[in-house]
Design a protein around this motif. Structure first.
Motif, PDB file in Angstrom:
ATOM      1  N   PRO A  50       3.879  11.994  -1.553  1.00  0.00           N
ATOM      2  CA  PRO A  50       3.045  11.015  -2.269  1.00  0.00           C
ATOM      3  C   PRO A  50       3.840  10.278  -3.351  1.00  0.00           C
ATOM      4  O   PRO A  50       4.691  10.865  -4.023  1.00  0.00           O
ATOM      5  N   LEU A  51       3.559   8.989  -3.486  1.00  0.00           N
ATOM      6  CA  LEU A  51       4.305   8.118  -4.399  1.00  0.00           C
ATOM      7  C   LEU A  51       3.431   7.612  -5.531  1.00  0.00           C
ATOM      8  O   LEU A  51       2.242   7.388  -5.360  1.00  0.00           O
ATOM      9  N   SER A  52       4.079   7.396  -6.676  1.00  0.00           N
ATOM     10  CA  SER A  52       3.441   6.709  -7.797  1.00  0.00           C
ATOM     11  C   SER A  52       4.525   5.944  -8.543  1.00  0.00           C
ATOM     12  O   SER A  52       5.731   6.166  -8.325  1.00  0.00           O
ATOM     13  N   PHE A  53       4.106   5.051  -9.426  1.00  0.00           N
ATOM     14  CA  PHE A  53       5.082   4.263 -10.160  1.00  0.00           C
ATOM     15  C   PHE A  53       5.863   5.158 -11.112  1.00  0.00           C
ATOM     16  O   PHE A  53       5.303   6.038 -11.767  1.00  0.00           O
ATOM     17  N   ALA A  54       7.161   4.933 -11.183  1.00  0.00           N
ATOM     18  CA  ALA A  54       8.017   5.677 -12.106  1.00  0.00           C
ATOM     19  C   ALA A  54       7.780   5.154 -13.525  1.00  0.00           C
ATOM     20  O   ALA A  54       7.341   4.021 -13.716  1.00  0.00           O
ATOM     21  N   SER A  55       8.101   5.970 -14.491  1.00  0.00           N
ATOM     22  CA  SER A  55       7.883   5.597 -15.887  1.00  0.00           C
ATOM     23  C   SER A  55       8.962   4.640 -16.389  1.00  0.00           C
ATOM     24  O   SER A  55      10.042   4.528 -15.811  1.00  0.00           O
ATOM     25  N   ALA A  56       8.653   3.987 -17.499  1.00  0.00           N
ATOM     26  CA  ALA A  56       9.637   3.113 -18.149  1.00  0.00           C
ATOM     27  C   ALA A  56      10.853   3.932 -18.590  1.00  0.00           C
ATOM     28  O   ALA A  56      11.989   3.439 -18.542  1.00  0.00           O
ATOM     29  N   ASP A  57      10.627   5.176 -18.993  1.00  0.00           N
ATOM     30  CA  ASP A  57      11.744   6.041 -19.391  1.00  0.00           C
ATOM     31  C   ASP A  57      12.666   6.333 -18.210  1.00  0.00           C
ATOM     32  O   ASP A  57      13.889   6.302 -18.346  1.00  0.00           O
ATOM     33  N   ASP A  58      12.069   6.609 -17.037  1.00  0.00           N
ATOM     34  CA  ASP A  58      12.880   6.836 -15.835  1.00  0.00           C
ATOM     35  C   ASP A  58      13.643   5.571 -15.448  1.00  0.00           C
ATOM     36  O   ASP A  58      14.813   5.637 -15.062  1.00  0.00           O
ATOM     37  N   LEU A  59      12.979   4.436 -15.551  1.00  0.00           N
ATOM     38  CA  LEU A  59      13.617   3.159 -15.222  1.00  0.00           C
ATOM     39  C   LEU A  59      14.852   2.932 -16.091  1.00  0.00           C
ATOM     40  O   LEU A  59      15.922   2.566 -15.596  1.00  0.00           O
ATOM     41  N   MET A  60      14.716   3.188 -17.388  1.00  0.00           N
ATOM     42  CA  MET A  60      15.850   3.019 -18.302  1.00  0.00           C
ATOM     43  C   MET A  60      16.932   4.060 -18.039  1.00  0.00           C
ATOM     44  O   MET A  60      18.120   3.732 -17.985  1.00  0.00           O
TER      45      MET A  60
ATOM     46  N   ASP B 295       0.877  -1.171   0.000  1.00  0.00           N
ATOM     47  CA  ASP B 295       0.000   0.000   0.000  1.00  0.00           C
ATOM     48  C   ASP B 295       0.917   1.224   0.000  1.00  0.00           C
ATOM     49  O   ASP B 295       1.499   1.576   1.037  1.00  0.00           O
ATOM     50  N   LEU B 296       1.070   1.845  -1.176  1.00  0.00           N
ATOM     51  CA  LEU B 296       2.012   2.958  -1.294  1.00  0.00           C
ATOM     52  C   LEU B 296       1.643   4.134  -0.400  1.00  0.00           C
ATOM     53  O   LEU B 296       2.521   4.830   0.109  1.00  0.00           O
ATOM     54  N   LYS B 297       0.366   4.348  -0.188  1.00  0.00           N
ATOM     55  CA  LYS B 297      -0.063   5.461   0.672  1.00  0.00           C
ATOM     56  C   LYS B 297       0.399   5.223   2.107  1.00  0.00           C
ATOM     57  O   LYS B 297       0.969   6.109   2.746  1.00  0.00           O
ATOM     58  N   ASN B 298       0.188   4.020   2.620  1.00  0.00           N
ATOM     59  CA  ASN B 298       0.644   3.698   3.979  1.00  0.00           C
ATOM     60  C   ASN B 298       2.167   3.681   4.067  1.00  0.00           C
ATOM     61  O   ASN B 298       2.740   4.142   5.058  1.00  0.00           O
ATOM     62  N   PHE B 299       2.810   3.140   3.024  1.00  0.00           N
ATOM     63  CA  PHE B 299       4.272   3.077   2.999  1.00  0.00           C
ATOM     64  C   PHE B 299       4.873   4.476   3.114  1.00  0.00           C
ATOM     65  O   PHE B 299       5.757   4.719   3.922  1.00  0.00           O
ATOM     66  N   ARG B 300       4.373   5.407   2.326  1.00  0.00           N
ATOM     67  CA  ARG B 300       4.935   6.760   2.342  1.00  0.00           C
ATOM     68  C   ARG B 300       4.665   7.459   3.662  1.00  0.00           C
ATOM     69  O   ARG B 300       5.515   8.182   4.168  1.00  0.00           O
ATOM     70  N   LYS B 301       3.484   7.219   4.242  1.00  0.00           N
ATOM     71  CA  LYS B 301       3.179   7.830   5.540  1.00  0.00           C
ATOM     72  C   LYS B 301       4.098   7.274   6.622  1.00  0.00           C
ATOM     73  O   LYS B 301       4.606   8.019   7.465  1.00  0.00           O
ATOM     74  N   GLN B 302       4.318   5.968   6.589  1.00  0.00           N
ATOM     75  CA  GLN B 302       5.181   5.301   7.564  1.00  0.00           C
ATOM     76  C   GLN B 302       6.596   5.882   7.546  1.00  0.00           C
ATOM     77  O   GLN B 302       7.230   6.032   8.586  1.00  0.00           O
ATOM     78  N   LEU B 303       7.082   6.241   6.351  1.00  0.00           N
ATOM     79  CA  LEU B 303       8.457   6.716   6.210  1.00  0.00           C
ATOM     80  C   LEU B 303       8.565   8.233   6.056  1.00  0.00           C
ATOM     81  O   LEU B 303       9.663   8.756   5.885  1.00  0.00           O
ATOM     82  N   GLY B 304       7.430   8.928   6.101  1.00  0.00           N
ATOM     83  CA  GLY B 304       7.455  10.378   5.988  1.00  0.00           C
ATOM     84  C   GLY B 304       7.853  10.880   4.617  1.00  0.00           C
ATOM     85  O   GLY B 304       8.533  11.903   4.494  1.00  0.00           O
ATOM     86  N   LEU B 305       7.430  10.171   3.576  1.00  0.00           N
ATOM     87  CA  LEU B 305       7.767  10.542   2.204  1.00  0.00           C
ATOM     88  C   LEU B 305       6.623  11.325   1.567  1.00  0.00           C
ATOM     89  O   LEU B 305       5.491  11.289   2.035  1.00  0.00           O
TER      90      LEU B 305
END
Length: 160
Positions: free
Chosen positions: A80-90, A68-78
């Motif tokens: 808001p998170l979303s998946f990075a793009s394929a371009d960023d990955l490359m 759960d990205l929402k809980n994960f980011r809250k837990q670590l004080g980050l």
């Protein structure tokens, strides 16, 4: 680094590992058809970024675990998170979708990616791709954390 270069890198750093060569798999569902040495220790890897596209994170959890990205980011004080793009990955790790792995962080020359490994792996092995989705490498999770930190990236073990 490509697959063979990863094997050489691990040997050079005296990291023992086992390899499962297999057909290309692009998601956890496809992996079900592959006979793995230690299926209970296979990792699912999520490459995410914050909403400002300033910070990138790789999260590794056991293959059957939901994140759960929402809980994960809250837990670590980050932010808001979303998946990075394929371009960023490359651009950042030199990887394509379906081959995301913590070992791709060794290609991160600017050390942009912060690695988070689920605490379930601590003290155990972890199965990750060697920058290619036609194999799975089994190494000690603690050694993986050490390699990533030695490369210069941040790496933490957290409860996901």
């Amino acid at each position: 680094m490509k697959k063979e270069e990863i094997y050489q890198y691990l040997k050079k750093h005296q990291i023992s590992y086992e390899v499962n060569e297999h057909k290309a798999v692009f998601n956890m569902g496809e992996l079900d058809s592959v006979k793995l040495l230690y299926p209970e220790w296979d990792a699912k890897n999520l490459f995410v970024r914050d909403d400002k596209k300033r910070n990138y994170y790789l999260i590794s959890v056991k293959g059957d675990k939901r994140v759960d990205l929402k809980n994960f980011r809250k837990q670590l004080g980050l932010r808001p998170l979303s998946f990075a793009s394929a371009d960023d990955l490359m651009a950042i790790m030199g990887l394509t979708p379906g081959s995301v792995t913590p070992l791709g962080i060794l290609n991160d020359i600017d050390c942009k990616v912060h690695f988070y490994m689920d605490s379930e792996f601590a003290g155990n092995i972890i199965g990750v791709h060697p920058n290619d989705n036609t194999a799975t490498i089994w190494i000690q999770a603690d050694q993986l954390i050490h390699l990533i930190r030695e490369h210069g990236n941040e790496a933490d073990i957290v409860e996901v």
